[in-house]
Design a protein around this motif. Structure first.
Motif, PDB file in Angstrom:
ATOM      1  N   LEU A   1     -12.318   8.029   1.952  1.00 54.68           N
ATOM      2  CA  LEU A   1     -13.189   7.258   1.058  1.00 54.68           C
ATOM      3  C   LEU A   1     -12.486   6.892  -0.242  1.00 54.68           C
ATOM      4  O   LEU A   1     -12.532   5.736  -0.684  1.00 54.68           O
ATOM      5  N   VAL A   2     -11.824   7.858  -0.851  1.00 56.20           N
ATOM      6  CA  VAL A   2     -11.182   7.620  -2.146  1.00 56.20           C
ATOM      7  C   VAL A   2      -9.943   6.733  -2.002  1.00 56.20           C
ATOM      8  O   VAL A   2      -9.751   5.796  -2.789  1.00 56.20           O
ATOM      9  N   SER A   3      -9.108   7.005  -1.007  1.00 54.86           N
ATOM     10  CA  SER A   3      -7.882   6.206  -0.846  1.00 54.86           C
ATOM     11  C   SER A   3      -8.214   4.758  -0.495  1.00 54.86           C
ATOM     12  O   SER A   3      -7.585   3.822  -1.011  1.00 54.86           O
ATOM     13  N   LEU A   4      -9.204   4.554   0.363  1.00 51.51           N
ATOM     14  CA  LEU A   4      -9.590   3.197   0.737  1.00 51.51           C
ATOM     15  C   LEU A   4     -10.163   2.448  -0.464  1.00 51.51           C
ATOM     16  O   LEU A   4      -9.796   1.297  -0.741  1.00 51.51           O
ATOM     17  N   GLY A   5     -11.045   3.106  -1.213  1.00 51.96           N
ATOM     18  CA  GLY A   5     -11.630   2.485  -2.399  1.00 51.96           C
ATOM     19  C   GLY A   5     -10.585   2.185  -3.459  1.00 51.96           C
ATOM     20  O   GLY A   5     -10.575   1.107  -4.051  1.00 51.96           O
ATOM     21  N   ALA A   6      -9.669   3.154  -3.680  1.00 51.97           N
ATOM     22  CA  ALA A   6      -8.636   2.981  -4.699  1.00 51.97           C
ATOM     23  C   ALA A   6      -7.663   1.869  -4.321  1.00 51.97           C
ATOM     24  O   ALA A   6      -7.215   1.107  -5.181  1.00 51.97           O
ATOM     25  N   MET A   7      -7.346   1.752  -3.027  1.00 51.63           N
ATOM     26  CA  MET A   7      -6.441   0.682  -2.591  1.00 51.63           C
ATOM     27  C   MET A   7      -7.052  -0.685  -2.833  1.00 51.63           C
ATOM     28  O   MET A   7      -6.363  -1.625  -3.243  1.00 51.63           O
ATOM     29  N   MET A   8      -8.347  -0.803  -2.621  1.00 54.31           N
ATOM     30  CA  MET A   8      -9.019  -2.070  -2.853  1.00 54.31           C
ATOM     31  C   MET A   8      -9.038  -2.417  -4.341  1.00 54.31           C
ATOM     32  O   MET A   8      -8.812  -3.557  -4.728  1.00 54.31           O
ATOM     33  N   VAL A   9      -9.265  -1.411  -5.168  1.00 57.03           N
ATOM     34  CA  VAL A   9      -9.332  -1.631  -6.621  1.00 57.03           C
ATOM     35  C   VAL A   9      -7.952  -1.936  -7.204  1.00 57.03           C
ATOM     36  O   VAL A   9      -7.794  -2.843  -8.031  1.00 57.03           O
ATOM     37  N   PHE A  10      -6.946  -1.180  -6.758  1.00 52.77           N
ATOM     38  CA  PHE A  10      -5.623  -1.288  -7.363  1.00 52.77           C
ATOM     39  C   PHE A  10      -4.664  -2.231  -6.629  1.00 52.77           C
ATOM     40  O   PHE A  10      -3.506  -2.355  -7.026  1.00 52.77           O
ATOM     41  N   LEU A  11      -5.135  -2.900  -5.570  1.00 56.76           N
ATOM     42  CA  LEU A  11      -4.256  -3.782  -4.820  1.00 56.76           C
ATOM     43  C   LEU A  11      -3.574  -4.839  -5.701  1.00 56.76           C
ATOM     44  O   LEU A  11      -2.358  -5.051  -5.580  1.00 56.76           O
ATOM     45  N   PRO A  12      -4.307  -5.506  -6.610  1.00 51.24           N
ATOM     46  CA  PRO A  12      -3.636  -6.489  -7.479  1.00 51.24           C
ATOM     47  C   PRO A  12      -2.518  -5.854  -8.318  1.00 51.24           C
ATOM     48  O   PRO A  12      -1.437  -6.440  -8.465  1.00 51.24           O
TER      49      PRO A  12
ATOM     50  N   GLN B   1       1.271   5.487  -2.105  1.00 51.69           N
ATOM     51  CA  GLN B   1       1.010   6.708  -1.344  1.00 51.69           C
ATOM     52  C   GLN B   1      -0.453   6.803  -0.914  1.00 51.69           C
ATOM     53  O   GLN B   1      -0.797   7.618  -0.056  1.00 51.69           O
ATOM     54  N   LEU B   2      -1.298   5.954  -1.486  1.00 56.91           N
ATOM     55  CA  LEU B   2      -2.685   5.887  -1.012  1.00 56.91           C
ATOM     56  C   LEU B   2      -2.700   5.474   0.455  1.00 56.91           C
ATOM     57  O   LEU B   2      -3.583   5.888   1.217  1.00 56.91           O
ATOM     58  N   TRP B   3      -1.716   4.667   0.868  1.00 57.69           N
ATOM     59  CA  TRP B   3      -1.598   4.276   2.267  1.00 57.69           C
ATOM     60  C   TRP B   3      -1.227   5.490   3.127  1.00 57.69           C
ATOM     61  O   TRP B   3      -1.727   5.669   4.233  1.00 57.69           O
ATOM     62  N   ASN B   4      -0.337   6.348   2.583  1.00 58.84           N
ATOM     63  CA  ASN B   4       0.006   7.581   3.285  1.00 58.84           C
ATOM     64  C   ASN B   4      -1.209   8.480   3.484  1.00 58.84           C
ATOM     65  O   ASN B   4      -1.363   9.121   4.521  1.00 58.84           O
ATOM     66  N   VAL B   5      -2.079   8.495   2.470  1.00 63.84           N
ATOM     67  CA  VAL B   5      -3.303   9.306   2.564  1.00 63.84           C
ATOM     68  C   VAL B   5      -4.224   8.711   3.619  1.00 63.84           C
ATOM     69  O   VAL B   5      -4.778   9.431   4.460  1.00 63.84           O
ATOM     70  N   LEU B   6      -4.398   7.406   3.582  1.00 60.40           N
ATOM     71  CA  LEU B   6      -5.282   6.738   4.541  1.00 60.40           C
ATOM     72  C   LEU B   6      -4.780   6.935   5.972  1.00 60.40           C
ATOM     73  O   LEU B   6      -5.572   7.141   6.900  1.00 60.40           O
TER      74      LEU B   6
END
Length: 198
Positions: A15-26, A100-105
């Motif tokens: 939940l956190v890694s997916l949400g954070a990736m969406m927020v921080f992608l730019p 590394q959020l991708w590694n978590v996901l």
């Protein structure tokens, strides 16, 4: 760690890694372009680290250092000449760690756990120390909090590599063992809060 604890931990990771990736992608994309321009190489750095059960996995970061074919030093100090001007900015705000959020996901890592290290450290643990390998490595953890200024500390040493191996690494082992042996979902939440709230 019980099956239920593993379920809640993995659920939080997703939940956190997916949400954070969406927020921080730019920000990740901007960092990627800046890293590519400043290092004249791919803005994404991929390298093998030791993961759960001692199995190597490929970790992703934004590149913050120039390529040097003759460098085998895995210890980085604050004044390391390999770090670019852009890289110092990325490292200061930990933006280089965002991929590394991708590694978590993917499930290679967790949000909280022992930091994954290069070969020659965690994979060589003996006896009780190997309990650290029973959990997934994390983006943050007890040792990460204690050594927030690790690069600055290493920069003060006459022999940073030796200091890392003889002083910092044993302390990290102790803290990481403490984390695994006293694991709780609440402990993960406390570490996350302390990581992101000054």
């Amino acid at each position: 760690m019980t099956t239920q604890e593993r379920f809640f931990k993995r659920s939080l990771d997703i939940l956190v890694s997916l949400g954070a990736m969406m927020v921080f992608l730019p920000l990740i994309l901007i960092g990627f372009l800046m890293a590519t321009a400043s290092t004249h190489a791919s803005g994404i750095y991929a390298a093998y680290r030791i993961g759960q059960y001692g199995i190597p996995f490929k970790i992703y970061k934004l590149r913050s250092m120039r390529l040097e074919d003759n460098s085998s030093n895995s210890v980085t100090t604050l004044n390391d000449p390999r770090i670019t001007r852009t890289g110092r900015w990325l490292r200061k705000f930990k933006i280089d760690e965002f991929p590394q959020l991708w590694n978590v996901l993917k499930g290679d890592m967790s949000l909280v756990g022992p930091r994954p290290d290069v070969k020659g450290f965690a994979d060589e643990l003996k006896g009780e120390g190997r309990i650290i390998l029973s959990v997934k490595p994390g983006i943050t953890g007890l040792a990460t909090l204690k050594f927030k200024k690790e690069e600055a500390l290493l920069a003060l040493q006459e022999d940073p590599i030796r200091y890392n191996r003889e002083v910092i690494w044993p302390q990290k082992i102790k803290l990481n063992k403490e984390y695994v042996e006293n694991y709780s979902f609440c402990l993960d939440l406390k570490i996350l809060v302390k990581t992101f709230v000054p």
